[in-house]
Design a protein around this motif. Structure first.
Motif, short mmCIF file in Angstrom:
data_model
loop_
_atom_site.label_atom_id
_atom_site.label_comp_id
_atom_site.label_asym_id
_atom_site.label_seq_id
_atom_site.Cartn_x
_atom_site.Cartn_y
_atom_site.Cartn_z
N TYR A 224 0.81 -1.21 0.00
CA TYR A 224 0.00 0.00 0.00
C TYR A 224 0.85 1.26 0.00
CZ TYR A 224 -3.73 -3.18 1.37
OH TYR A 224 -4.63 -4.21 1.43
N SER A 225 2.14 1.14 -0.12
CA SER A 225 3.01 2.31 -0.12
C SER A 225 4.08 2.14 -1.19
CB SER A 225 3.66 2.50 1.25
OG SER A 225 4.37 1.34 1.62
N ARG A 226 4.60 3.26 -1.67
CA ARG A 226 5.66 3.20 -2.68
C ARG A 226 6.98 2.98 -1.96
NH1 ARG A 226 4.04 8.18 -6.65
NH2 ARG A 226 2.07 7.29 -7.33
N ARG A 227 7.60 1.87 -2.24
CA ARG A 227 8.86 1.53 -1.58
C ARG A 227 9.98 2.42 -2.08
NH1 ARG A 227 6.00 -2.17 -3.33
NH2 ARG A 227 7.21 -2.72 -5.13
N GLY A 228 10.71 3.01 -1.15
CA GLY A 228 11.88 3.81 -1.51
C GLY A 228 11.57 5.17 -2.07
N HIS B 277 -1.19 10.44 0.03
CA HIS B 277 -0.83 10.79 -1.34
C HIS B 277 -1.19 9.66 -2.30
CE1 HIS B 277 1.37 14.49 -0.52
NE2 HIS B 277 1.75 13.90 0.60
N SER B 278 -1.36 8.47 -1.75
CA SER B 278 -1.68 7.30 -2.57
C SER B 278 -2.77 6.49 -1.88
CB SER B 278 -0.44 6.41 -2.73
OG SER B 278 0.58 7.11 -3.38
N TYR B 279 -3.43 5.69 -2.66
CA TYR B 279 -4.48 4.81 -2.17
C TYR B 279 -4.62 3.68 -3.19
CZ TYR B 279 -6.52 8.33 -5.20
OH TYR B 279 -6.74 9.20 -6.24
N PRO B 280 -5.28 2.58 -2.84
CA PRO B 280 -5.39 1.47 -3.80
C PRO B 280 -6.07 1.91 -5.09
CG PRO B 280 -6.02 0.76 -1.61
CD PRO B 280 -5.86 2.25 -1.54
N HIS B 281 -5.43 1.62 -6.22
CA HIS B 281 -5.98 2.00 -7.52
C HIS B 281 -6.68 0.80 -8.16
CE1 HIS B 281 -2.48 -0.09 -9.11
NE2 HIS B 281 -1.73 0.67 -8.32
N ASN B 282 -7.08 0.95 -9.41
CA ASN B 282 -7.90 -0.07 -10.05
C ASN B 282 -7.16 -1.37 -10.36
OD1 ASN B 282 -6.43 1.34 -12.03
ND2 ASN B 282 -7.86 0.74 -13.63
N LYS B 283 -5.84 -1.40 -10.23
CA LYS B 283 -5.11 -2.64 -10.48
C LYS B 283 -4.95 -3.47 -9.20
CE LYS B 283 -2.94 -1.26 -14.67
NZ LYS B 283 -2.37 -0.04 -15.11
N HIS C 111 -6.00 12.45 -7.14
CA HIS C 111 -5.47 12.82 -8.45
C HIS C 111 -6.38 12.41 -9.61
CE1 HIS C 111 -1.68 13.71 -6.43
NE2 HIS C 111 -1.91 12.60 -5.75
N GLU C 112 -7.58 11.98 -9.31
CA GLU C 112 -8.48 11.50 -10.36
C GLU C 112 -9.15 12.68 -11.04
OE1 GLU C 112 -7.60 8.57 -10.58
OE2 GLU C 112 -6.89 8.42 -8.54
N ILE C 113 -9.54 12.47 -12.30
CA ILE C 113 -10.10 13.60 -13.04
C ILE C 113 -11.42 13.32 -13.74
CG2 ILE C 113 -7.89 14.74 -13.43
CD1 ILE C 113 -7.90 13.48 -16.25
N PHE D 82 -4.75 21.84 -4.19
CA PHE D 82 -3.40 21.66 -3.66
C PHE D 82 -2.40 22.51 -4.42
CE2 PHE D 82 -1.86 18.83 -6.93
CZ PHE D 82 -2.83 17.87 -7.17
N ARG D 83 -1.41 22.97 -3.68
CA ARG D 83 -0.34 23.78 -4.25
C ARG D 83 0.92 23.51 -3.45
NH1 ARG D 83 -4.39 27.58 -2.44
NH2 ARG D 83 -4.75 28.37 -4.50
N MET D 84 2.02 23.93 -4.00
CA MET D 84 3.30 23.69 -3.34
C MET D 84 3.46 24.63 -2.14
SD MET D 84 4.74 21.29 -4.97
CE MET D 84 6.45 21.33 -4.54
#
Length: 187
Positions: A5-9, A39-45, A71-73, A121-123
């Motif tokens: 569930y997380s991006r490694r590294g 920032h992330s969550y389970p996607h369709n894959k 981030h969906e549109i 969201f903005r920087m």
């Protein structure tokens, strides 16, 4: 690789890989924090069962404040990403590309009581820190330059950088303007 569930590294930071086996211990640790930003969550894959575990055993029982960068549109994403709508409902704040996009308006319609929690969201920039860095360098040798560095995506509004570059050159000749894409799949 739907068990992670997380991006490694990512970003070179210390991290823990969240899996169905350790989700409870990570949830308990995060419950001691004031705010968790997703920032992330389970996607369709992801397998439906994994998205279900993420939602019911991690996100929903999490007691801290929750903010999500969604981030969906389009409608396709709403329809195909398992638990996306309940995930948004669980968030105390939802950050998106804008507050007037089709997606943002759909979220406001689905959850009228949360319409004031739909944010752009903005920087983040610490202007004091930026000023202290700028003071270290002389202006005498600097070239006038505007540089956009980011993903080449229409939702990032990169055409605004082109408009600003044109205006700068009309008002004061000699500006160099550059654009750099930072994601291999873009631009």
């Amino acid at each position: 690789d739907c068990k992670f569930y997380s991006r490694r590294g990512s970003h070179g930071l210390d991290f823990r890989v969240m899996t169905p086996e350790n989700i409870a211990s990570i949830r308990e640790e995060l419950n001691t924090w004031d705010l968790v930003i997703f920032h992330s969550y389970p996607h369709n894959k992801f397998e439906h069962s994994d998205a279900k575990i993420f939602y019911h055993e991690f996100l929903k029982p999490l007691k801290t404040l929750k903010a999500g960068f969604i981030h969906e549109i389009n409608k396709t994403n709403i329809d195909k990403i398992t638990y996306l709508v309940p995930l948004i409902n669980e968030m105390d704040a939802v950050f998106h590309f804008g507050t007037d996009t089709w997606f943002a308006n759909q979220v406001k319609k689905m959850f009228p009581s949360k319409s004031n929690r739909m944010l752009r969201f903005r920087m983040w920039v610490d202007m004091d820190e930026l000023y202290s860095i700028r003071k270290q360098f002389s202006y005498s040798n600097k070239q006038k330059m505007l540089t956009y560095i980011g993903r080449w995506s229409t939702l990032k509004n990169i055409d605004r950088s082109i408009e600003i570059a044109k205006e700068l050159n009309c008002r004061n000749k000699g500006w160099a303007c550059e654009m750099h894409g930072i994601e291999a799949s873009m631009g």
